[in-house]
Design a protein around this motif. Structure first.
Motif, PDB file in Angstrom:
ATOM      1  N   ASN A 153      66.910  47.607  22.945  1.00  0.00           N
ATOM      2  CA  ASN A 153      65.515  47.447  23.377  1.00  0.00           C
ATOM      3  C   ASN A 153      65.201  46.046  23.902  1.00  0.00           C
ATOM      4  O   ASN A 153      64.445  45.894  24.853  1.00  0.00           O
ATOM      5  CB  ASN A 153      64.554  47.855  22.258  1.00  0.00           C
ATOM      6  N   LEU A 157      67.519  39.168  24.380  1.00  0.00           N
ATOM      7  CA  LEU A 157      66.722  38.404  23.417  1.00  0.00           C
ATOM      8  C   LEU A 157      67.376  38.459  22.034  1.00  0.00           C
ATOM      9  O   LEU A 157      67.578  37.435  21.370  1.00  0.00           O
ATOM     10  CB  LEU A 157      65.300  38.946  23.348  1.00  0.00           C
ATOM     11  N   GLN A 158      67.736  39.674  21.606  1.00  0.00           N
ATOM     12  CA  GLN A 158      68.350  39.805  20.277  1.00  0.00           C
ATOM     13  C   GLN A 158      69.716  39.122  20.250  1.00  0.00           C
ATOM     14  O   GLN A 158      70.099  38.538  19.234  1.00  0.00           O
ATOM     15  CB  GLN A 158      68.470  41.282  19.879  1.00  0.00           C
ATOM     16  N   CYS A 285      60.652  46.715  17.588  1.00  0.00           N
ATOM     17  CA  CYS A 285      60.764  46.849  16.129  1.00  0.00           C
ATOM     18  C   CYS A 285      59.444  46.529  15.442  1.00  0.00           C
ATOM     19  O   CYS A 285      59.105  47.119  14.425  1.00  0.00           O
ATOM     20  CB  CYS A 285      61.853  45.930  15.611  1.00  0.00           C
TER      21      CYS A 285
HETATM   22  C1  LIG Z   1      62.111  41.074  17.540  1.00  0.00           C
HETATM   23  N1  LIG Z   1      61.436  41.507  18.760  1.00  0.00           N
HETATM   24  C2  LIG Z   1      60.007  41.598  18.511  1.00  0.00           C
HETATM   25  C3  LIG Z   1      61.668  40.521  19.808  1.00  0.00           C
HETATM   26  C4  LIG Z   1      61.984  42.735  19.279  1.00  0.00           C
HETATM   27  C5  LIG Z   1      61.931  43.860  18.389  1.00  0.00           C
HETATM   28  O1  LIG Z   1      62.270  44.956  18.781  1.00  0.00           O
END
Ligand SMILES: C[N+](C)(C)CC=O
Ligand SMILES: NC(=O)c1ccc[n+]([C@@H]2O[C@H](COP(=O)([O-])OP(=O)(O)OC[C@H]3O[C@@H](n4cnc5c(N)ncnc54)[C@H](O)[C@@H]3O)[C@@H](O)[C@H]2O)c1
Length: 490
Positions: A153, A157-158, A285
């Motif tokens: 998703n 970034l993650q 999330c």
């Molecule tokens: C952690 N965040 C908010 C960037 C992505 C969650 O899916």
């Protein structure tokens, strides 16, 4: 497409040993964007061996932290340089709007910058030793070989939340992005190579969770697993990781309450309640999918939400006026549909949405209408389970205690929000809400300086902030006796 997805193992770009590949699909129109290698246990073992060797030879971990920080800073600069290309890749792969992806790229560069700056500020401390003529100090050392597994998703970034602190602290790593959305991660590994990350330090294996991910989790040569994804996968990884008592960091799902008191600024709360869920089609999330609204304003609030959705624009993430793109896949769309059907059967009232859109131009994509259920109660599946789609459930409350009790009635504890102009009431609620993040008059905000993670089954550990560094370090106490003497006990 200029990008050729490949594994990156020991400083070399390679295909899967088996020769197998996987099509990477554009969720807006189901076209094949590009073909990626489908790695398996063999590729993963090779990457683990490279990371193990690179850690055990000690070159990276003993590189001065200032130099590691400089490399991490260069990665941030290259991300800023290639921002547009990265944002477009992310939108192509995930369906999210390019505007959202640009915001993600800025956040990502910020994360690399943050860890570049603190790389050399984690030097440990002297202890006031109770033993005369001794030196007692605490030092922080890298954990070792890190397996890093990310979801689809927020692919890059993650990944950045894991890559930046791991590199800054001198670990070596093997990253496995989601098999559905590997593109920006591949590109960032190219940037990491350009920035001077030595061969073997950062390795990339593309492929499925059941093969690549499972091998990382169960390998005796991996010292830490950092995982972001669903709760079911998180539990499997936890079990597999027990084989050598790996360190574990789990960032799992959420079913996040958003409490709206009658004394909140009404229009802002309505606007932010929508933002809190419908960014990236609710596939966040921390999406505030569980609205908990004070009874006296409930009907007016729901009407305002529904009114605002009347001109909602679904479409390609590349169109400037698109507010929401498609869901990630056919399977995920089917899951969201199933969840909505469950809600109807449970007796919730559909206030808006509840189906795929009819517009002919959206039929090739995995689109779902923004959906709001009212008359929801805490015991319903749709209130308790993470649909991970554009679906809001609305519950009512009368008292502050009831609002907090309702918000806490969940196996999850990732994030939550409180909207009120009474700051004392807001602080009281925040203190009682069992979540890793509580926003007051805000929703879904995160930045590198503050820790992120979940209470309860939303996870273990914290990413971002100084705690994000601690995940990637072991703490050692070193004691030296400056005047050793025999004890003559035996
Ligand atoms: C952690 N965040 C908010 C960037 C992505 C969650 O899916
Ligand atoms: N807490 C957070 O910060 C955060 C952030 C983003 C997403 N999420 C959560 O992620 C979920 C959505 O992502 P998803 O559908 O990609 O999750 P997922 O659990 O299906 O997959 C996540 C990753 O795990 C891998 N995987 C699957 N099975 C595995 C196994 N047996 N062993 C090792 N790895 C395996 C997948 O290939 C993928 O790379 C949601 O639940 C969402 O809430 C949490």
């Amino acid at each position: 497409m200029n990008l050729k997805p490949q594994h990156y193992i020991n400083g070399k770009w390679v295909d899967a040993k088996s020769g197998k590949t996987r099509d990477i699909i554009n969720p807006f129109n189901q076209e094949v964007i590009v073909t990626a290698p489908e790695g398996d246990e063999t590729d993963t073992k090779e990457a683990i061996a490279a990371a193990r060797e690179a850690f055990d030879n000690g070159e990276w971990s003993s590189t001065p932290a200032t130099e590691r920080g400089a490399i991490v800073r260069k990665i941030a600069e290259f991300i800023e340089r290639d921002r547009e290309e990265l944002a477009e890749l992310e939108s192509l792969d995930t369906g999210k709007t390019v505007e959202e992806s640009r915001g993600d790229m800025d956040d990502i560069a910020g994360v690399f910058r943050y860890y570049a700056e603190i790389a050399d500020k984690n030097g440990g401390e002297m202890i006031a030793s109770p033993v005369p003529d001794s030196v007692s100090k605490v030092v922080h050392e890298p954990v070792g070989v890190c397996g890093q597994i990310t979801p689809w998703n927020y692919p890059l970034l993650q990944a950045s939340w894991k890559l930046a602190p791991a590199l800054a602290t001198g670990n070596t790593l093997i990253m496995k992005p989601s098999e559905i959305t590997p593109l920006t991660t591949v590109k960032v590994f190219q940037l990491m190579e350009e920035a001077g990350v030595p061969a073997g330090v950062a390795n990339l294996v593309l492929g499925a969770g059941s093969t690549v991910g499972a091998e990382l989790s169960s390998s005796l040569d991996v010292d830490l697993i950092s995982f972001t994804g669903g709760i079911v996968t998180g539990k499997k990884i936890m079990q597999a990781a027990s084989v050598n008592v790996k360190k574990l960091a789990l960032e799992l799902g959420g079913k996040n309450p958003n409490i709206i008191f009658a004394d909140a600024d009404f229009d802002i709360a309505v606007d932010q309640a929508l933002n809190g869920v419908f960014f990236h089609a609710g596939q966040i999330c921390s999406a505030g999918t569980r609205l908990i609204v004070e009874e006296s304003i409930h009907d007016e609030f729901v009407n305002a939400l529904v009114e605002r959705l009347k001109n909602f624009k679904l479409g390609s993430g590349f169109d400037e006026d698109t507010q929401m793109g498609p869901l990630i896949s056919a399977e995920h769309l089917a899951k969201v549909e199933e969840y909505v059907e469950k809600g109807k059967k449970e007796g919730a009232t559909l206030a808006v949405g509840g189906s795929r859109p009819e517009a002919p131009e959206l039929q090739d994509g995995f689109f779902y209408l923004p959906t709001i259920f009212t008359d929801c109660t805490t015991d319903m599946h749709i209130v308790q389970e993470e649909a991970f789609g554009p679906v809001i459930t609305v519950e009512k409350f009368q008292t502050e205690e009831e609002a907090v009790k309702t918000a806490n009635d969940s196996i999850y504890g990732l994030a939550g929000g409180v909207w009120t102009n009474d700051s004392v009431k807001a602080e009281r609620c925040a203190a009682k809400m069992r979540m890793g993040t509580v926003w007051i008059n805000e929703f879904n905000l995160y930045f590198p300086h503050a820790p992120w993670g979940g209470y309860k089954q939303s996870g273990i550990g914290r990413e971002l902030g100084k705690l994000g560094i601690e995940e990637y370090t072991e703490t050692k106490h070193i004691f030296q006796n400056l005047k050793p003497a025999a004890m003559n006990w035996f």
